[in-house]
Design a protein around this motif. Structure first.
Motif, PDB file in Angstrom:
ATOM      1  N   PRO A 358      40.580  44.166  25.154  1.00  0.00           N
ATOM      2  CA  PRO A 358      39.702  43.009  25.381  1.00  0.00           C
ATOM      3  C   PRO A 358      40.253  42.022  26.404  1.00  0.00           C
ATOM      4  CG  PRO A 358      40.802  42.848  23.253  1.00  0.00           C
ATOM      5  CD  PRO A 358      41.082  44.223  23.765  1.00  0.00           C
ATOM      6  N   ASN A 359      41.556  41.827  26.431  1.00  0.00           N
ATOM      7  CA  ASN A 359      42.121  40.861  27.382  1.00  0.00           C
ATOM      8  C   ASN A 359      41.901  41.323  28.825  1.00  0.00           C
ATOM      9  OD1 ASN A 359      43.052  39.130  25.348  1.00  0.00           O
ATOM     10  ND2 ASN A 359      44.945  40.303  25.106  1.00  0.00           N
ATOM     11  N   GLU A 360      42.124  42.620  29.066  1.00  0.00           N
ATOM     12  CA  GLU A 360      41.876  43.160  30.407  1.00  0.00           C
ATOM     13  C   GLU A 360      40.395  43.034  30.771  1.00  0.00           C
ATOM     14  OE1 GLU A 360      43.588  44.486  28.050  1.00  0.00           O
ATOM     15  OE2 GLU A 360      45.401  45.516  28.762  1.00  0.00           O
ATOM     16  N   ALA A 361      39.534  43.237  29.781  1.00  0.00           N
ATOM     17  CA  ALA A 361      38.091  43.121  30.017  1.00  0.00           C
ATOM     18  C   ALA A 361      37.717  41.691  30.384  1.00  0.00           C
ATOM     19  CB  ALA A 361      37.322  43.565  28.772  1.00  0.00           C
ATOM     20  N   ILE A 362      38.285  40.726  29.664  1.00  0.00           N
ATOM     21  CA  ILE A 362      37.996  39.314  29.950  1.00  0.00           C
ATOM     22  C   ILE A 362      38.472  38.948  31.352  1.00  0.00           C
ATOM     23  CG2 ILE A 362      38.612  36.947  29.315  1.00  0.00           C
ATOM     24  CD1 ILE A 362      38.672  37.917  26.381  1.00  0.00           C
ATOM     25  N   ASP A 363      39.663  39.396  31.710  1.00  0.00           N
ATOM     26  CA  ASP A 363      40.191  39.105  33.049  1.00  0.00           C
ATOM     27  C   ASP A 363      39.272  39.662  34.132  1.00  0.00           C
ATOM     28  OD1 ASP A 363      42.342  37.851  31.910  1.00  0.00           O
ATOM     29  OD2 ASP A 363      43.704  39.574  32.094  1.00  0.00           O
ATOM     30  N   LEU A 364      38.783  40.877  33.916  1.00  0.00           N
ATOM     31  CA  LEU A 364      37.915  41.509  34.913  1.00  0.00           C
ATOM     32  C   LEU A 364      36.603  40.746  35.062  1.00  0.00           C
ATOM     33  CD1 LEU A 364      37.271  43.768  36.885  1.00  0.00           C
ATOM     34  CD2 LEU A 364      36.555  45.194  34.940  1.00  0.00           C
ATOM     35  N   LEU A 365      36.012  40.346  33.951  1.00  0.00           N
ATOM     36  CA  LEU A 365      34.743  39.619  34.020  1.00  0.00           C
ATOM     37  C   LEU A 365      34.921  38.249  34.673  1.00  0.00           C
ATOM     38  CD1 LEU A 365      33.148  40.517  30.575  1.00  0.00           C
ATOM     39  CD2 LEU A 365      32.312  41.183  32.836  1.00  0.00           C
ATOM     40  N   GLU A 366      36.010  37.590  34.379  1.00  0.00           N
ATOM     41  CA  GLU A 366      36.261  36.291  35.021  1.00  0.00           C
ATOM     42  C   GLU A 366      36.446  36.466  36.526  1.00  0.00           C
ATOM     43  OE1 GLU A 366      39.562  34.748  32.825  1.00  0.00           O
ATOM     44  OE2 GLU A 366      38.268  33.823  31.289  1.00  0.00           O
ATOM     45  N   GLU A 367      37.047  37.586  36.904  1.00  0.00           N
ATOM     46  CA  GLU A 367      37.194  37.886  38.330  1.00  0.00           C
ATOM     47  C   GLU A 367      35.829  38.125  38.974  1.00  0.00           C
ATOM     48  OE1 GLU A 367      39.749  40.992  41.166  1.00  0.00           O
ATOM     49  OE2 GLU A 367      39.979  41.035  38.974  1.00  0.00           O
ATOM     50  N   VAL A 368      34.958  38.820  38.245  1.00  0.00           N
ATOM     51  CA  VAL A 368      33.602  39.077  38.758  1.00  0.00           C
ATOM     52  C   VAL A 368      32.852  37.763  38.952  1.00  0.00           C
ATOM     53  CG1 VAL A 368      31.357  40.099  38.239  1.00  0.00           C
ATOM     54  CG2 VAL A 368      33.442  41.368  37.727  1.00  0.00           C
ATOM     55  N   LEU A 369      32.973  36.863  37.990  1.00  0.00           N
ATOM     56  CA  LEU A 369      32.249  35.595  38.062  1.00  0.00           C
ATOM     57  C   LEU A 369      32.709  34.729  39.231  1.00  0.00           C
ATOM     58  CD1 LEU A 369      32.040  34.751  34.254  1.00  0.00           C
ATOM     59  CD2 LEU A 369      30.134  35.320  35.773  1.00  0.00           C
ATOM     60  N   ASN A 370      33.863  35.037  39.782  1.00  0.00           N
ATOM     61  CA  ASN A 370      34.367  34.292  40.941  1.00  0.00           C
ATOM     62  C   ASN A 370      34.044  34.970  42.273  1.00  0.00           C
ATOM     63  OD1 ASN A 370      35.582  32.109  39.549  1.00  0.00           O
ATOM     64  ND2 ASN A 370      37.329  33.407  38.994  1.00  0.00           N
ATOM     65  N   VAL A 371      33.326  36.092  42.213  1.00  0.00           N
ATOM     66  CA  VAL A 371      32.970  36.804  43.442  1.00  0.00           C
ATOM     67  C   VAL A 371      32.017  35.944  44.269  1.00  0.00           C
ATOM     68  CG1 VAL A 371      31.660  38.759  44.367  1.00  0.00           C
ATOM     69  CG2 VAL A 371      33.356  39.126  42.566  1.00  0.00           C
ATOM     70  N   GLN A 372      32.305  35.839  45.551  1.00  0.00           N
ATOM     71  CA  GLN A 372      31.479  35.020  46.438  1.00  0.00           C
ATOM     72  C   GLN A 372      30.094  35.652  46.608  1.00  0.00           C
ATOM     73  OE1 GLN A 372      33.271  34.345  50.239  1.00  0.00           O
ATOM     74  NE2 GLN A 372      31.771  32.811  50.880  1.00  0.00           N
ATOM     75  N   GLY A 373      29.061  34.821  46.474  1.00  0.00           N
ATOM     76  CA  GLY A 373      27.690  35.293  46.676  1.00  0.00           C
ATOM     77  C   GLY A 373      27.143  36.121  45.525  1.00  0.00           C
ATOM     78  N   LEU A 374      27.796  36.067  44.370  1.00  0.00           N
ATOM     79  CA  LEU A 374      27.342  36.853  43.219  1.00  0.00           C
ATOM     80  C   LEU A 374      25.915  36.457  42.846  1.00  0.00           C
ATOM     81  CD1 LEU A 374      28.275  38.908  41.011  1.00  0.00           C
ATOM     82  CD2 LEU A 374      28.855  36.916  39.599  1.00  0.00           C
ATOM     83  N   TYR A 375      25.074  37.465  42.629  1.00  0.00           N
ATOM     84  CA  TYR A 375      23.685  37.196  42.257  1.00  0.00           C
ATOM     85  C   TYR A 375      23.645  36.438  40.929  1.00  0.00           C
ATOM     86  CZ  TYR A 375      22.936  40.891  45.701  1.00  0.00           C
ATOM     87  OH  TYR A 375      22.958  41.655  46.842  1.00  0.00           O
TER      88      TYR A 375
END
Length: 602
Positions: A358-375
């Motif tokens: 779960p910790n790795e999953a949370i880190d990945l999603l937080e990284e996604v939410l910081n993607v520039q121009g994310l829909y």
């Protein structure tokens, strides 16, 4: 002179008035069924006014009065005015048929055929006259004679006639000729096949159509309409493997971007043919990054491998672990960007709920939410996923905050409904049943059927076991156990469920407890134990709202995990007959028919 003109005009108006009055009276008696009185007026009116309206009324009256001689005289008098038209003899033949004069009728119909002019309009008019009398064989004879005399462009009419006659082979032949000659009739032919053949219910007609289409496609390989029709046919019979072959051929021939393959993949997915859907997406992805569907194809190609694994009972965690590596490879290959956010979201889901990361999953999603121009919608979906993982981590209030953000941003959208349901479930987990019920009531009118059903299920659980019970503790313990199950903390969940059974034996929650136990056993691969608990629900709680769920779940275990088709079929049949209103009825019927290969009579 002026007085004479006025007198003549007055006389003419008077006659017109009388004529109008006679017609009104004739119509009145005709509509009342007083045919003798109507005839008195029509005898005179017909002498003055020989219109089609008067003829039809007069003719109907004479038939109703069984006055053959007068009716024959009427029809023949009209024929003298159009004695060169073949359809006039059909009218005469119709009269003879009515009075059961078969010999005269045949003579009249034969005369009509003899008088047929070699013109397309004349052929169609005469055939339609026979069709109106349901003389379909004679209509076919008209078309046959017309074609023999050199008349062309009759395939549309022939196809329709053969369909009426039940000569489906002839209908298919005419339809395919029409489609080759006039490609713009493709949809008409398709609709005709749907209406007349109903190939999903008549497999023998489906086989006939398939044979005809394949033969025509070999004979006319340059005709892409035939390939289009084959794709349609294979879609209708859920043969997506062959649909893929022909759709791919069309895509290559027209140098398309893969849109038809994407559509086919979506149809195959709805019918749970994930393997063919994956082939479609892989083919589109092979067109390269420049293709408009490239990222969609790469994402869905992985998803088509994930979906069947998630539907497996129990879940094959080793296979999911291997698939996670494919997700990681793809993400590394394409890079984390707005186009690959869905891949990252799915990978996070796998890590959290199947690989205990779960910790790795949370880190990945937080990284996604910081993607520039994310829909924005992608961000909302990732927040929902992140919230689910936080619930899994027992950080339910942080999860609730995320759900509230999505609910606020998408008030009148299915995403908002998803978020609202998750918050209602958190209220339920924490024992705030009144507030949970308030939120669920609002969701019952949700635009998403899936959300509404989940909301209804949870609402019924609360209503049946909290609102009507003065003892709150059993419901509170059950909701805690439910949360523990969500977090895969099965032993702790079992202890709470056991305490309910021990302290409050025979409580209304008993069937829910049995279903919860079965669910945990399934997750842990303990099929025999799961079957035991489900069977107990069926045997002892057959009149509770979860009985149909238990039957369906047990049938799935027999069907998918144990390959016991006969046992599964018996349970599907039991569900259909004992619980016809079940939400599982449609899927149970589909699976029952797939096993038995026949129709179920209700």
């Amino acid at each position: 002179m002026r007085r004479q003109w006025i007198l003549a005009a007055a006389l003419a108006f008077a006659q017109l008035g009388f004529a109008q009055s006679d017609l009104e009276l004739a119509e009145f008696y005709y509509n009342e069924g007083s045919y003798a009185q109507a005839k008195l007026y029509l005898d005179q009116i017909w002498k003055r006014t020989k219109t089609k309206k008067i003829f039809d009324m007069y003719y109907d009256v004479l038939l109703a009065m069984d006055d053959f001689d007068a009716a024959e005289k009427l029809v023949k008098s009209r024929m003298r005015k159009k004695n060169t038209r073949a359809t006039a003899y059909v009218e005469l033949g119709q009269l003879y048929v009515h009075f059961e004069r078969e010999v005269e009728a045949k003579e009249a119909f034969d005369e009509a055929l003899l008088r047929l002019e070699p013109k397309r309009g004349s052929v169609i008019a005469l055939a339609n006259a026979f069709i109106k009398l349901n003389e379909l064989d004679l209509a076919l004879e008209v078309y046959t004679k017309g074609l023999a005399s050199g008349v062309e462009d009759l395939d549309y009419q022939l196809a329709d006639l053969e369909g009426r006659r039940g000569n489906y082979e002839g209908m298919i032949d005419a339809s395919l000729r029409l489609m080759r000659a006039k490609p713009q009739y493709f949809k008409n032919v398709q609709n005709s096949f749907n209406r007349n053949l109903r190939i999903q219910d008549n497999p023998e007609l489906g086989d006939l159509l398939r044979t005809k289409l394949l033969r025509a496609a070999r004979e006319f390989p340059e005709d892409t309409g035939l390939s289009e029709m084959l794709v349609w046919y294979f879609n209708q019979v859920n043969d997506f493997v062959n649909a893929f072959v022909h759709a791919k051929s069309l895509d290559l021939r027209f140098r398309e971007s893969g849109e038809r393959l994407i559509e086919l993949a979506q149809t195959a997915t709805r019918n749970e043919d994930y393997a063919t859907a994956a082939k479609c997406y892989a083919y589109v992805a092979s067109k390269g990054r420049e293709n408009a569907y490239f990222f969609t194809a790469r994402t869905q190609a992985l998803n088509m491998q994930l979906q069947p694994l998630l539907k497996t009972t129990p879940v094959d965690r080793e296979a999911i672990r291997t698939l996670a590596q494919d997700y990681e490879f793809t993400l590394n290959d394409l890079g984390l960007a707005k186009e690959t956010a869905k891949i990252a979201q799915d990978l996070a889901h796998i890590r959290a709920f199947y690989l205990q990361q779960p910790n790795e999953a949370i880190d990945l999603l937080e990284e996604v939410l910081n993607v520039q121009g994310l829909y924005e919608r992608t961000a909302a979906l990732c927040k929902l996923e992140l919230g689910d993982i936080l619930v899994f981590q027992d950080e339910i209030w942080d999860a609730s905050l995320l759900f509230s953000q999505v609910e606020l941003d998408y008030k009148d959208d299915v995403l908002g409904a998803e978020a609202k349901f998750r918050n209602a479930r958190i209220s339920y987990y924490t024992g705030d049943f009144d507030w949970a019920q308030t939120q669920l009531d609002a969701l019952k009118a949700s635009t998403s059927k899936l959300i509404s059903n989940d909301a209804i299920d949870l609402s019924l659980l609360i209503t049946d076991n909290y609102a009507l019970d003065t003892i709150v503790e059993p419901m509170w313990l059950f909701s805690q156990a439910d949360l523990l199950v969500t977090q895969y903390r099965y032993e702790e969940a079992r202890l709470k469920l056991d305490s309910i059974v021990t302290t409050w034996p025979g409580h209304a929650l008993t069937d829910e407890i049995l279903m919860e136990r079965a669910a945990m056993c399934l997750e842990q691969g303990e099929l025999d134990s799961a079957k035991h608990w489900l069977q107990e629900v069926i045997d002892l709680h057959f009149d509770d709202i979860l009985a149909d769920d238990a039957i369906f779940q047990l049938a799935l275990i027999l069907d998918e995990a144990e390959s016991d088709s006969d046992g599964a079929a018996a349970l599907y049949e039991q569900l259909l007959f004992d619980y016809p209103g079940s939400l599982h009825a449609v899927e149970a019927r589909r699976r029952y028919r797939a096993i038995r290969g026949d129709e179920l009579t209700e």
